[in-house]
Design a protein around this motif. Sequence first.
Motif, PDB file in Angstrom:
ATOM      1  N   LYS A   1       6.578   6.972 -25.493  1.00 59.23           N
ATOM      2  CA  LYS A   1       6.661   8.185 -26.314  1.00 59.23           C
ATOM      3  C   LYS A   1       6.736   9.426 -25.429  1.00 59.23           C
ATOM      4  CE  LYS A   1       4.808  10.571 -30.287  1.00 59.23           C
ATOM      5  NZ  LYS A   1       3.845  10.565 -31.383  1.00 59.23           N
ATOM      6  N   MET A   2       5.927   9.472 -24.361  1.00 55.79           N
ATOM      7  CA  MET A   2       5.979  10.624 -23.459  1.00 55.79           C
ATOM      8  C   MET A   2       7.355  10.736 -22.806  1.00 55.79           C
ATOM      9  SD  MET A   2       2.224  10.895 -21.657  1.00 55.79           S
ATOM     10  CE  MET A   2       1.503   9.264 -21.835  1.00 55.79           C
ATOM     11  N   ALA A   3       7.926   9.597 -22.403  1.00 55.12           N
ATOM     12  CA  ALA A   3       9.262   9.603 -21.796  1.00 55.12           C
ATOM     13  C   ALA A   3      10.302  10.081 -22.802  1.00 55.12           C
ATOM     14  CB  ALA A   3       9.614   8.207 -21.279  1.00 55.12           C
ATOM     15  N   TRP A   4      10.201   9.640 -24.024  1.00 60.36           N
ATOM     16  CA  TRP A   4      11.121  10.078 -25.076  1.00 60.36           C
ATOM     17  C   TRP A   4      11.039  11.595 -25.257  1.00 60.36           C
ATOM     18  CZ3 TRP A   4       9.121  10.832 -30.448  1.00 60.36           C
ATOM     19  CH2 TRP A   4      10.112  11.284 -31.320  1.00 60.36           C
ATOM     20  N   MET A   5       9.819  12.135 -25.285  1.00 59.76           N
ATOM     21  CA  MET A   5       9.650  13.584 -25.434  1.00 59.76           C
ATOM     22  C   MET A   5      10.273  14.335 -24.260  1.00 59.76           C
ATOM     23  SD  MET A   5       8.089  14.337 -28.221  1.00 59.76           S
ATOM     24  CE  MET A   5       7.134  13.572 -29.496  1.00 59.76           C
TER      25      MET A   5
ATOM     26  N   VAL B   1      10.600  18.209 -14.397  1.00 58.60           N
ATOM     27  CA  VAL B   1      10.525  17.371 -15.586  1.00 58.60           C
ATOM     28  C   VAL B   1      11.360  16.101 -15.417  1.00 58.60           C
ATOM     29  CG1 VAL B   1      10.991  17.285 -18.073  1.00 58.60           C
ATOM     30  CG2 VAL B   1       9.970  19.331 -17.067  1.00 58.60           C
ATOM     31  N   LEU B   2      12.504  16.197 -14.773  1.00 61.55           N
ATOM     32  CA  LEU B   2      13.357  15.027 -14.567  1.00 61.55           C
ATOM     33  C   LEU B   2      12.656  13.970 -13.714  1.00 61.55           C
ATOM     34  CD1 LEU B   2      16.116  13.839 -15.220  1.00 61.55           C
ATOM     35  CD2 LEU B   2      16.996  14.935 -13.148  1.00 61.55           C
ATOM     36  N   HIS B   3      11.974  14.401 -12.655  1.00 56.95           N
ATOM     37  CA  HIS B   3      11.229  13.454 -11.818  1.00 56.95           C
ATOM     38  C   HIS B   3      10.038  12.866 -12.582  1.00 56.95           C
ATOM     39  CE1 HIS B   3      13.402  15.553  -8.512  1.00 56.95           C
ATOM     40  NE2 HIS B   3      13.489  14.306  -8.092  1.00 56.95           N
ATOM     41  N   LEU B   4       9.428  13.679 -13.418  1.00 53.71           N
ATOM     42  CA  LEU B   4       8.329  13.196 -14.243  1.00 53.71           C
ATOM     43  C   LEU B   4       8.818  12.111 -15.196  1.00 53.71           C
ATOM     44  CD1 LEU B   4       5.329  13.921 -14.452  1.00 53.71           C
ATOM     45  CD2 LEU B   4       5.933  15.477 -16.315  1.00 53.71           C
ATOM     46  N   LEU B   5       9.976  12.323 -15.798  1.00 50.02           N
ATOM     47  CA  LEU B   5      10.576  11.314 -16.672  1.00 50.02           C
ATOM     48  C   LEU B   5      10.819  10.016 -15.896  1.00 50.02           C
ATOM     49  CD1 LEU B   5      11.970  10.237 -19.220  1.00 50.02           C
ATOM     50  CD2 LEU B   5      14.043  11.453 -18.480  1.00 50.02           C
TER      51      LEU B   5
ATOM     52  N   VAL C   1      -2.003   9.632 -10.416  1.00 52.63           N
ATOM     53  CA  VAL C   1      -0.940  10.373  -9.728  1.00 52.63           C
ATOM     54  C   VAL C   1      -0.029  11.049 -10.748  1.00 52.63           C
ATOM     55  CG1 VAL C   1       1.098  10.142  -8.236  1.00 52.63           C
ATOM     56  CG2 VAL C   1      -1.038   8.984  -7.624  1.00 52.63           C
ATOM     57  N   LEU C   2       0.326  10.329 -11.794  1.00 54.84           N
ATOM     58  CA  LEU C   2       1.199  10.894 -12.831  1.00 54.84           C
ATOM     59  C   LEU C   2       0.505  12.049 -13.556  1.00 54.84           C
ATOM     60  CD1 LEU C   2       3.947  10.695 -14.122  1.00 54.84           C
ATOM     61  CD2 LEU C   2       3.064   8.895 -15.610  1.00 54.84           C
ATOM     62  N   SER C   3      -0.772  11.925 -13.807  1.00 54.63           N
ATOM     63  CA  SER C   3      -1.527  13.001 -14.445  1.00 54.63           C
ATOM     64  C   SER C   3      -1.502  14.251 -13.578  1.00 54.63           C
ATOM     65  CB  SER C   3      -2.971  12.562 -14.701  1.00 54.63           C
ATOM     66  OG  SER C   3      -3.721  13.611 -15.258  1.00 54.63           O
ATOM     67  N   GLN C   4      -1.708  14.081 -12.283  1.00 53.27           N
ATOM     68  CA  GLN C   4      -1.715  15.234 -11.388  1.00 53.27           C
ATOM     69  C   GLN C   4      -0.329  15.857 -11.274  1.00 53.27           C
ATOM     70  OE1 GLN C   4      -4.569  16.564 -10.461  1.00 53.27           O
ATOM     71  NE2 GLN C   4      -3.344  18.268  -9.755  1.00 53.27           N
ATOM     72  N   LYS C   5       0.716  15.038 -11.239  1.00 54.36           N
ATOM     73  CA  LYS C   5       2.083  15.580 -11.209  1.00 54.36           C
ATOM     74  C   LYS C   5       2.371  16.371 -12.486  1.00 54.36           C
ATOM     75  CE  LYS C   5       4.851  12.535  -8.369  1.00 54.36           C
ATOM     76  NZ  LYS C   5       5.917  11.523  -8.397  1.00 54.36           N
TER      77      LYS C   5
ATOM     78  N   LEU D   1       4.039  20.964 -24.142  1.00 52.44           N
ATOM     79  CA  LEU D   1       4.336  19.534 -24.065  1.00 52.44           C
ATOM     80  C   LEU D   1       3.526  18.855 -22.963  1.00 52.44           C
ATOM     81  CD1 LEU D   1       6.060  17.009 -24.749  1.00 52.44           C
ATOM     82  CD2 LEU D   1       7.762  17.882 -23.127  1.00 52.44           C
ATOM     83  N   LEU D   2       3.510  19.451 -21.779  1.00 58.15           N
ATOM     84  CA  LEU D   2       2.825  18.821 -20.648  1.00 58.15           C
ATOM     85  C   LEU D   2       1.303  18.872 -20.784  1.00 58.15           C
ATOM     86  CD1 LEU D   2       5.130  19.887 -17.701  1.00 58.15           C
ATOM     87  CD2 LEU D   2       5.104  17.747 -18.990  1.00 58.15           C
ATOM     88  N   GLU D   3       0.779  19.898 -21.430  1.00 60.18           N
ATOM     89  CA  GLU D   3      -0.659  19.926 -21.680  1.00 60.18           C
ATOM     90  C   GLU D   3      -1.065  18.748 -22.567  1.00 60.18           C
ATOM     91  OE1 GLU D   3      -4.240  22.818 -23.318  1.00 60.18           O
ATOM     92  OE2 GLU D   3      -2.192  23.575 -23.281  1.00 60.18           O
ATOM     93  N   SER D   4      -0.274  18.501 -23.584  1.00 60.14           N
ATOM     94  CA  SER D   4      -0.515  17.352 -24.463  1.00 60.14           C
ATOM     95  C   SER D   4      -0.447  16.050 -23.671  1.00 60.14           C
ATOM     96  CB  SER D   4       0.516  17.344 -25.592  1.00 60.14           C
ATOM     97  OG  SER D   4       0.495  16.128 -26.270  1.00 60.14           O
ATOM     98  N   GLN D   5       0.537  15.949 -22.781  1.00 62.70           N
ATOM     99  CA  GLN D   5       0.712  14.704 -22.028  1.00 62.70           C
ATOM    100  C   GLN D   5      -0.395  14.478 -21.011  1.00 62.70           C
ATOM    101  OE1 GLN D   5       4.713  14.112 -20.587  1.00 62.70           O
ATOM    102  NE2 GLN D   5       5.491  13.873 -22.660  1.00 62.70           N
ATOM    103  N   TYR D   6      -0.832  15.516 -20.296  1.00 59.52           N
ATOM    104  CA  TYR D   6      -1.891  15.240 -19.317  1.00 59.52           C
ATOM    105  C   TYR D   6      -3.212  14.925 -20.004  1.00 59.52           C
ATOM    106  CZ  TYR D   6      -3.794  20.109 -18.995  1.00 59.52           C
ATOM    107  OH  TYR D   6      -4.358  21.330 -19.229  1.00 59.52           O
ATOM    108  N   LYS D   7      -3.421  15.426 -21.208  1.00 60.99           N
ATOM    109  CA  LYS D   7      -4.616  15.036 -21.967  1.00 60.99           C
ATOM    110  C   LYS D   7      -4.533  13.556 -22.363  1.00 60.99           C
ATOM    111  CE  LYS D   7      -5.912  19.586 -23.666  1.00 60.99           C
ATOM    112  NZ  LYS D   7      -6.042  20.470 -24.846  1.00 60.99           N
ATOM    113  N   GLN D   8      -3.350  13.102 -22.763  1.00 59.31           N
ATOM    114  CA  GLN D   8      -3.167  11.682 -23.080  1.00 59.31           C
ATOM    115  C   GLN D   8      -3.374  10.823 -21.839  1.00 59.31           C
ATOM    116  OE1 GLN D   8       0.306  10.650 -25.677  1.00 59.31           O
ATOM    117  NE2 GLN D   8       0.669  12.863 -25.580  1.00 59.31           N
ATOM    118  N   LEU D   9      -2.859  11.284 -20.706  1.00 63.09           N
ATOM    119  CA  LEU D   9      -3.021  10.538 -19.455  1.00 63.09           C
ATOM    120  C   LEU D   9      -4.495  10.449 -19.067  1.00 63.09           C
ATOM    121  CD1 LEU D   9       0.055  11.969 -17.547  1.00 63.09           C
ATOM    122  CD2 LEU D   9      -0.228   9.603 -18.312  1.00 63.09           C
ATOM    123  N   ASN D  10      -5.261  11.506 -19.302  1.00 61.81           N
ATOM    124  CA  ASN D  10      -6.704  11.461 -19.017  1.00 61.81           C
ATOM    125  C   ASN D  10      -7.400  10.409 -19.875  1.00 61.81           C
ATOM    126  OD1 ASN D  10      -6.502  13.426 -17.078  1.00 61.81           O
ATOM    127  ND2 ASN D  10      -7.156  15.084 -18.417  1.00 61.81           N
TER     128      ASN D  10
END
Length: 191
Positions: free
Chosen positions: A175-179, A132-136, A60-64, A83-92
Amino acid sequence: MKDTNNDGNDPKTQILVKPIKVSDKDDEQILTYQPNIGLSSDVRSPIVEILNTSLANEAVLSQKTRSIHWNRSGTGFLEVHILLESQYKQLNDILDKIAERTKMLGGIALGTFQEFLEHAQIKNLPEKIPDVLHLLADHESVIRSLREKIRKCSEEYEDEGTAELLVGVMSLHEKMAWMLRSYIETKSITA
């Protein structure tokens, strides 16, 4: 192949391979084998549930994350897009590791969007593109949930393999939350 009724936890009578389920699929018998890794099925079952809930949260977080990545525009577009491209790759990558651990324990990993939505602790709001705030907030929610799951895996179930995996996942979320927090703070100061 030994075939005894012990659960494989007694080193003197270890089972090399023990079938646990036979099912018929398209006129073909499928035999599933119980792992003999020092964790009884009574212990592995709740750990698989923990892993599947974690898997659902990650999906769910990856899709968001992808939704914001795809739909963001305006000020700060390029920064947040990268930033988000990097994060969804990490989530995958996280999704893959959790699903593999689930299979290592003899479980079945969730695999459909419906299953992810039913088992996730974080919620998807389909009528609204997340920001981004909801994602955090979701990352921080996942971190808090992972802390409890790590404690259970380590202390209650004595499964250090799963605990170690979840510690690594939690560290990545921190780390993702910090970013994300740093991005939001920068935007708040310049706004």
